[in-house]
Design an enzyme around this catalytic site. Structure first.
Site, PDB file in Angstrom:
ATOM      1  N   LYS A  16       0.839  -1.198   0.000  1.00 32.96           N
ATOM      2  CA  LYS A  16       0.000   0.000   0.000  1.00 32.96           C
ATOM      3  C   LYS A  16       0.884   1.261   0.000  1.00 32.96           C
ATOM      4  O   LYS A  16       2.100   1.165   0.211  1.00 32.96           O
ATOM      5  CB  LYS A  16      -0.937  -0.059   1.219  1.00 32.96           C
ATOM      6  CG  LYS A  16      -1.928  -1.246   1.152  1.00 32.96           C
ATOM      7  CD  LYS A  16      -2.805  -1.338   2.395  1.00 32.96           C
ATOM      8  CE  LYS A  16      -3.783  -2.518   2.295  1.00 32.96           C
ATOM      9  NZ  LYS A  16      -4.647  -2.624   3.510  1.00 32.96           N
ATOM     10  N   TYR A  56     -12.434  -2.825  -3.356  1.00 30.52           N
ATOM     11  CA  TYR A  56     -12.958  -2.865  -1.984  1.00 30.52           C
ATOM     12  C   TYR A  56     -14.489  -2.795  -1.945  1.00 30.52           C
ATOM     13  O   TYR A  56     -15.068  -2.366  -0.942  1.00 30.52           O
ATOM     14  CB  TYR A  56     -12.354  -1.723  -1.159  1.00 30.52           C
ATOM     15  CG  TYR A  56     -10.941  -2.000  -0.674  1.00 30.52           C
ATOM     16  CD1 TYR A  56     -10.642  -3.121   0.107  1.00 30.52           C
ATOM     17  CD2 TYR A  56      -9.893  -1.125  -0.962  1.00 30.52           C
ATOM     18  CE1 TYR A  56      -9.357  -3.374   0.571  1.00 30.52           C
ATOM     19  CE2 TYR A  56      -8.597  -1.379  -0.505  1.00 30.52           C
ATOM     20  CZ  TYR A  56      -8.339  -2.500   0.256  1.00 30.52           C
ATOM     21  OH  TYR A  56      -7.067  -2.752   0.717  1.00 30.52           O
ATOM     22  N   ASN A 119      -1.758  -0.142   7.231  1.00 30.12           N
ATOM     23  CA  ASN A 119      -1.210  -1.471   7.541  1.00 30.12           C
ATOM     24  C   ASN A 119      -0.385  -2.081   6.407  1.00 30.12           C
ATOM     25  O   ASN A 119      -0.239  -3.292   6.302  1.00 30.12           O
ATOM     26  CB  ASN A 119      -2.317  -2.413   8.041  1.00 30.12           C
ATOM     27  CG  ASN A 119      -3.435  -2.609   7.043  1.00 30.12           C
ATOM     28  OD1 ASN A 119      -3.385  -2.093   5.939  1.00 30.12           O
ATOM     29  ND2 ASN A 119      -4.440  -3.376   7.430  1.00 30.12           N
ATOM     30  N   HIS A 122      -1.681  -5.607   1.429  1.00 31.02           N
ATOM     31  CA  HIS A 122      -2.945  -6.299   1.204  1.00 31.02           C
ATOM     32  C   HIS A 122      -2.683  -7.715   0.727  1.00 31.02           C
ATOM     33  O   HIS A 122      -1.725  -7.953  -0.006  1.00 31.02           O
ATOM     34  CB  HIS A 122      -3.769  -5.571   0.127  1.00 31.02           C
ATOM     35  CG  HIS A 122      -4.863  -6.433  -0.454  1.00 31.02           C
ATOM     36  ND1 HIS A 122      -6.080  -6.576   0.145  1.00 31.02           N
ATOM     37  CD2 HIS A 122      -4.888  -7.248  -1.547  1.00 31.02           C
ATOM     38  CE1 HIS A 122      -6.822  -7.427  -0.569  1.00 31.02           C
ATOM     39  NE2 HIS A 122      -6.118  -7.848  -1.601  1.00 31.02           N
ATOM     40  N   GLU A 133      -8.976 -10.533  -8.067  1.00 31.36           N
ATOM     41  CA  GLU A 133      -8.139  -9.350  -7.867  1.00 31.36           C
ATOM     42  C   GLU A 133      -6.973  -9.325  -8.856  1.00 31.36           C
ATOM     43  O   GLU A 133      -6.598  -8.255  -9.342  1.00 31.36           O
ATOM     44  CB  GLU A 133      -7.662  -9.308  -6.409  1.00 31.36           C
ATOM     45  CG  GLU A 133      -8.834  -9.030  -5.462  1.00 31.36           C
ATOM     46  CD  GLU A 133      -8.505  -9.201  -3.979  1.00 31.36           C
ATOM     47  OE1 GLU A 133      -7.319  -9.440  -3.650  1.00 31.36           O
ATOM     48  OE2 GLU A 133      -9.428  -9.096  -3.153  1.00 31.36           O
TER      49      GLU A 133
HETATM   50  P1  RTP Z   1      -6.607  -6.335   3.200  1.00 32.13           P
HETATM   51  O1  RTP Z   1      -7.919  -6.621   2.483  1.00 32.13           O
HETATM   52  O2  RTP Z   1      -6.054  -4.958   2.890  1.00 32.13           O
HETATM   53  O3  RTP Z   1      -5.604  -7.424   2.998  1.00 32.13           O
HETATM   54  O4  RTP Z   1      -6.888  -6.298   4.758  1.00 32.13           O
HETATM   55  P2  RTP Z   1      -7.755  -7.326   5.618  1.00 32.13           P
HETATM   56  O5  RTP Z   1      -8.332  -8.386   4.734  1.00 32.13           O
HETATM   57  O6  RTP Z   1      -6.885  -7.737   6.748  1.00 32.13           O
HETATM   58  O7  RTP Z   1      -8.909  -6.392   6.158  1.00 32.13           O
HETATM   59  P3  RTP Z   1     -10.316  -5.993   5.455  1.00 32.13           P
HETATM   60  O8  RTP Z   1     -11.382  -6.246   6.437  1.00 32.13           O
HETATM   61  O9  RTP Z   1     -10.411  -6.593   4.091  1.00 32.13           O
HETATM   62  O10 RTP Z   1     -10.155  -4.417   5.314  1.00 32.13           O
HETATM   63  C1  RTP Z   1      -9.468  -3.848   4.235  1.00 32.13           C
HETATM   64  C2  RTP Z   1      -8.615  -2.709   4.726  1.00 32.13           C
HETATM   65  O11 RTP Z   1      -9.431  -1.670   5.186  1.00 32.13           O
HETATM   66  C3  RTP Z   1      -8.760  -0.966   6.223  1.00 32.13           C
HETATM   67  N1  RTP Z   1      -9.568  -0.991   7.422  1.00 32.13           N
HETATM   68  N2  RTP Z   1      -9.729   0.050   8.193  1.00 32.13           N
HETATM   69  N3  RTP Z   1     -11.672   0.004  11.255  1.00 32.13           N
HETATM   70  C4  RTP Z   1     -10.933   0.524  10.304  1.00 32.13           C
HETATM   71  O12 RTP Z   1     -10.589   1.688  10.307  1.00 32.13           O
HETATM   72  C5  RTP Z   1     -10.504  -0.339   9.205  1.00 32.13           C
HETATM   73  N4  RTP Z   1     -10.826  -1.621   9.080  1.00 32.13           N
HETATM   74  C6  RTP Z   1     -10.228  -2.034   7.943  1.00 32.13           C
HETATM   75  C7  RTP Z   1      -7.435  -1.661   6.449  1.00 32.13           C
HETATM   76  O13 RTP Z   1      -6.428  -0.999   5.675  1.00 32.13           O
HETATM   77  C8  RTP Z   1      -7.700  -3.044   5.900  1.00 32.13           C
HETATM   78  O14 RTP Z   1      -6.503  -3.693   5.545  1.00 32.13           O
HETATM   79 MG    MG Z   2      -9.381  -7.959   2.964  1.00 29.68          MG
END
Ligand code: RTP
Ligand code: MG
Length: 155
Positions: A16, A56, A119, A122, A133
């Site tokens: 990212k 997203y 973070n 991804h 994707e």
């Molecule tokens: P990613 O898709 O980026 O690999 O991350 P992930 O599966 O671990 O998490 P996901 O639920 O898919 O969320 C995508 C990205 O959104 C941001 N996020 N912000 N509460 C918050 O502020 C929040 N929750 C999620 C994070 O950048 C997350 O990686």
């Molecule tokens: Mg995710």
């Protein structure tokens, strides 16, 4: 023998904008290389808003969605397609928990990040999303189907 019963998969991994700007690209690529996965696609890319929204789309009702789109489009990302046995779940393990404060030491987020909204990386969350994707972020001619040479390069 064990490997033969497990699936070769592909997954989409992306450094990212914070990871790019903090100089973490090499470290992140290196972890997937050393683990033993095969790189099929790699590019530095400024993501347009429409693509971020499509990527997203499952999160579009979340309160953090507008901030997430702004974050992902705020600067170039590094897009990667990785192939290997069990690569989807393994990449998620290498990446660590969404909240970096809960991510285990040794994982990318556990070692290199502090905030959920920053973070650094991804990874696709299922084989279906891996395909979806990679299709979304890469053109067909940006991907290489290849196998390493059988002969050693160093003798
Ligand atoms: P990613 O898709 O980026 O690999 O991350 P992930 O599966 O671990 O998490 P996901 O639920 O898919 O969320 C995508 C990205 O959104 C941001 N996020 N912000 N509460 C918050 O502020 C929040 N929750 C999620 C994070 O950048 C997350 O990686
Ligand atoms: Mg995710």
């Amino acid at each position: 023998l064990v490997a033969s019963i497990e699936e070769v998969e592909e997954t989409y991994v992306m450094v990212k904008p914070d990871g790019v700007q903090r100089g973490l690209v090499g470290d992140i690529i290196s972890r997937f290389e050393k683990k033993g996965f095969l790189l099929k696609g790699l590019k530095l890319f400024q993501c347009p808003k429409e693509l971020a929204e499509e990527h997203y789309k499952e999160l579009k009702d979340k309160s953090f969605y507008p901030k997430l789109i702004k974050y992902i489009t705020s600067g170039p990302v590094v897009c990667m397609a990785w192939e290997g046995i069990g690569v989807v779940a393994s990449a998620r393990k290498l990446i660590g928990a969404t909240n970096p404060l809960q991510a285990d030491p040794g994982t990318i987020r556990g070692d290199l990040a502090v905030q959920t909204g920053r973070n650094v990386v991804h990874g696709s969350d299922s084989p279906d999303n891996g395909h979806r994707e990679i299709d979304l972020w890469f053109k067909q001619d940006e991907l290489c189907e290849w196998v390493p040479a059988q002969e050693p390069w160093l003798k």
